[in-house]
Motif scaffolding. Structure first.
Motif, PDB file in Angstrom:
ATOM      1  N   ARG A  73       0.840  -1.187   0.000  1.00 15.36           N
ATOM      2  CA  ARG A  73       0.000   0.000   0.000  1.00 15.36           C
ATOM      3  C   ARG A  73       0.880   1.243   0.000  1.00 15.36           C
ATOM      4  NH1 ARG A  73      -0.330   2.605   4.995  1.00 15.36           N
ATOM      5  NH2 ARG A  73       0.620   1.450   6.717  1.00 15.36           N
ATOM      6  N   PRO A  74       0.424   2.339  -0.611  1.00 12.54           N
ATOM      7  CA  PRO A  74       1.187   3.594  -0.541  1.00 12.54           C
ATOM      8  C   PRO A  74       1.059   4.203   0.850  1.00 12.54           C
ATOM      9  CG  PRO A  74      -0.873   3.920  -1.735  1.00 12.54           C
ATOM     10  CD  PRO A  74      -0.763   2.453  -1.470  1.00 12.54           C
ATOM     11  N   THR A  75       2.157   4.744   1.365  1.00 11.98           N
ATOM     12  CA  THR A  75       2.145   5.367   2.685  1.00 11.98           C
ATOM     13  C   THR A  75       2.366   6.876   2.615  1.00 11.98           C
ATOM     14  OG1 THR A  75       4.509   4.911   2.956  1.00 11.98           O
ATOM     15  CG2 THR A  75       2.963   3.282   3.835  1.00 11.98           C
ATOM     16  N   ALA A  76       3.072   7.340   1.612  1.00  8.74           N
ATOM     17  CA  ALA A  76       3.360   8.775   1.525  1.00  8.74           C
ATOM     18  C   ALA A  76       3.892   9.116   0.140  1.00  8.74           C
ATOM     19  CB  ALA A  76       4.385   9.194   2.583  1.00  8.74           C
ATOM     20  N   VAL A  77       3.690  10.376  -0.227  1.00 11.02           N
ATOM     21  CA  VAL A  77       4.386  10.964  -1.371  1.00 11.02           C
ATOM     22  C   VAL A  77       5.109  12.175  -0.814  1.00 11.02           C
ATOM     23  CG1 VAL A  77       4.186  12.045  -3.632  1.00 11.02           C
ATOM     24  CG2 VAL A  77       2.684  10.139  -3.043  1.00 11.02           C
ATOM     25  N   THR A  78       6.413  12.050  -0.658  1.00 14.31           N
ATOM     26  CA  THR A  78       7.214  13.021   0.076  1.00 14.31           C
ATOM     27  C   THR A  78       7.908  13.992  -0.863  1.00 14.31           C
ATOM     28  OG1 THR A  78       7.615  11.386   1.808  1.00 14.31           O
ATOM     29  CG2 THR A  78       9.084  13.292   1.741  1.00 14.31           C
ATOM     30  N   LYS A  79       7.851  15.273  -0.521  1.00 14.43           N
ATOM     31  CA  LYS A  79       8.611  16.291  -1.234  1.00 14.43           C
ATOM     32  C   LYS A  79      10.057  16.281  -0.737  1.00 14.43           C
ATOM     33  CE  LYS A  79       5.934  18.953  -3.989  1.00 14.43           C
ATOM     34  NZ  LYS A  79       6.287  19.361  -5.368  1.00 14.43           N
ATOM     35  N   ILE A  80      10.990  16.308  -1.672  1.00 12.69           N
ATOM     36  CA  ILE A  80      12.407  16.340  -1.341  1.00 12.69           C
ATOM     37  C   ILE A  80      12.910  17.763  -1.570  1.00 12.69           C
ATOM     38  CG2 ILE A  80      14.660  15.319  -1.748  1.00 12.69           C
ATOM     39  CD1 ILE A  80      12.554  13.335  -0.755  1.00 12.69           C
ATOM     40  N   PHE A  81      13.225  18.466  -0.477  1.00 18.80           N
ATOM     41  CA  PHE A  81      13.585  19.884  -0.577  1.00 18.80           C
ATOM     42  C   PHE A  81      15.097  20.083  -0.656  1.00 18.80           C
ATOM     43  CE2 PHE A  81       9.243  20.264   0.860  1.00 18.80           C
ATOM     44  CZ  PHE A  81       8.799  21.387   0.183  1.00 18.80           C
ATOM     45  N   SER A  82      15.753  19.293  -1.470  1.00 12.93           N
ATOM     46  CA  SER A  82      17.175  19.524  -1.705  1.00 12.93           C
ATOM     47  C   SER A  82      17.348  20.728  -2.639  1.00 12.93           C
ATOM     48  CB  SER A  82      17.824  18.278  -2.302  1.00 12.93           C
ATOM     49  OG  SER A  82      17.206  17.928  -3.532  1.00 12.93           O
ATOM     50  N   GLN A  83      18.530  21.307  -2.610  1.00 13.55           N
ATOM     51  CA  GLN A  83      18.795  22.507  -3.404  1.00 13.55           C
ATOM     52  C   GLN A  83      18.829  22.173  -4.888  1.00 13.55           C
ATOM     53  OE1 GLN A  83      20.023  25.866  -1.819  1.00 13.55           O
ATOM     54  NE2 GLN A  83      19.005  26.339  -3.734  1.00 13.55           N
ATOM     55  N   GLY A  84      18.138  22.996  -5.690  1.00  9.88           N
ATOM     56  CA  GLY A  84      18.212  22.856  -7.132  1.00  9.88           C
ATOM     57  C   GLY A  84      19.373  23.670  -7.684  1.00  9.88           C
TER      58      GLY A  84
END
Length: 262
Positions: A73-84
């Motif tokens: 089952r899906p648990t999360a869709v996480t944003k990755i806030f690393s520097q672009g």
């Protein structure tokens, strides 16, 4: 066999979500300030047929037991806030944040939203706004006779007016930081709003309290890496194919059972 049909179906749905997330990342590879997403999954509960440690005789016990998983089952869709990566534009109103933090803008309904997109513009009144016309908070208005704009690394905004020889400070850009930026709610258009999961914004002068500094004349591009996304896309596609093969195999086994009566 019926259990395997449902189990494999959960795998197909999970990989569909994986491909949806990857597709969104690829679509936004050139979106200013976009932060990539990562789909995360967990196995479902298990059907226990025999517990570990169950007695198998008067002197022996089952060392492992029998547990059959029921899928994923899906648990999360996480944003990755690393520097672009930074891209130099030469536009005096383009500003990038080097480090943590978000620009604050005011939505039409009065709420404060947050963004990493520093491609600012001027409206008809000289206010610094986003591409959608949302005002930067605190509001900064440039005089009508401005001939040059300077934005310092600490967010100080200074202008040179026509007929003047010295820059005059007219405002201060502040940025907000969150304890858990992954908990922000995405609105689209490169905008986020805070939630109970993200915590309250910590507003500060750029460069203080762990916030990043500003870089005038640059924009921060998406942090999506195409090589990684294409690899994830292929992996998701192959896993989807494998789950579909499991359904086909289970169906063939059921067909074999049904043919026993003939």
């Amino acid at each position: 066999m019926v259990r395997s049909l449902y189990t494999a179906a959960t795998g197909m749905m999970a990989q569909q979500m994986q491909i949806d997330v990857v597709s969104n990342n690829i679509s936004n590879v050139n979106t200013i300030g976009y932060k990539k997403q990562r789909a995360e999954f967990a196995d479902l509960f298990y059907q226990t047929m025999e517990y570990a440690g169950t007695s198998t005789s008067t002197t022996t016990q089952s060392p492992t037991g029998i547990n059959v998983g029921l899928g994923v089952r899906p648990t999360a869709v996480t944003k990755i806030f690393s520097q672009g990566n930074f891209k130099e534009t030469g536009n005096n109103l383009d500003v990038a944040i080097q480090g943590d933090g978000f620009f604050q803008v005011q939505l039409p309904d009065g709420r404060i939203a947050y963004t990493r997109d520093g491609a600012f513009k001027l409206d008809a009144d000289g206010n610094i706004v986003t591409s959608d016309g949302y005002k930067l908070i605190p509001n900064i208005t440039l005089p009508a006779d401005t001939v040059q704009v300077s934005i310092g690394t600490d967010g100080t905004v200074s202008v040179l007016e026509a007929g003047q020889t010295q820059m005059q400070q007219i405002g201060q850009i502040e940025i907000a930081k969150f304890i858990n930026p992954a908990g922000l709610h995405s609105l689209g258009s490169n905008l986020y709003i805070d939630t109970t999961a993200s915590g309250d914004p910590i507003v500060s002068t750029p460069g203080l309290d762990g916030t990043g500094e500003l870089r005038q004349g640059f924009v921060e591009m998406s942090n999506v890496q195409l090589v990684e996304e294409m690899t994830d896309l292929i992996t998701g596609q192959r896993a989807y194919d494998a789950a579909s093969k499991a359904i086909v195999t289970s169906d063939e086994m059921l067909q074999t059972v049904n043919n026993l009566k003939r």
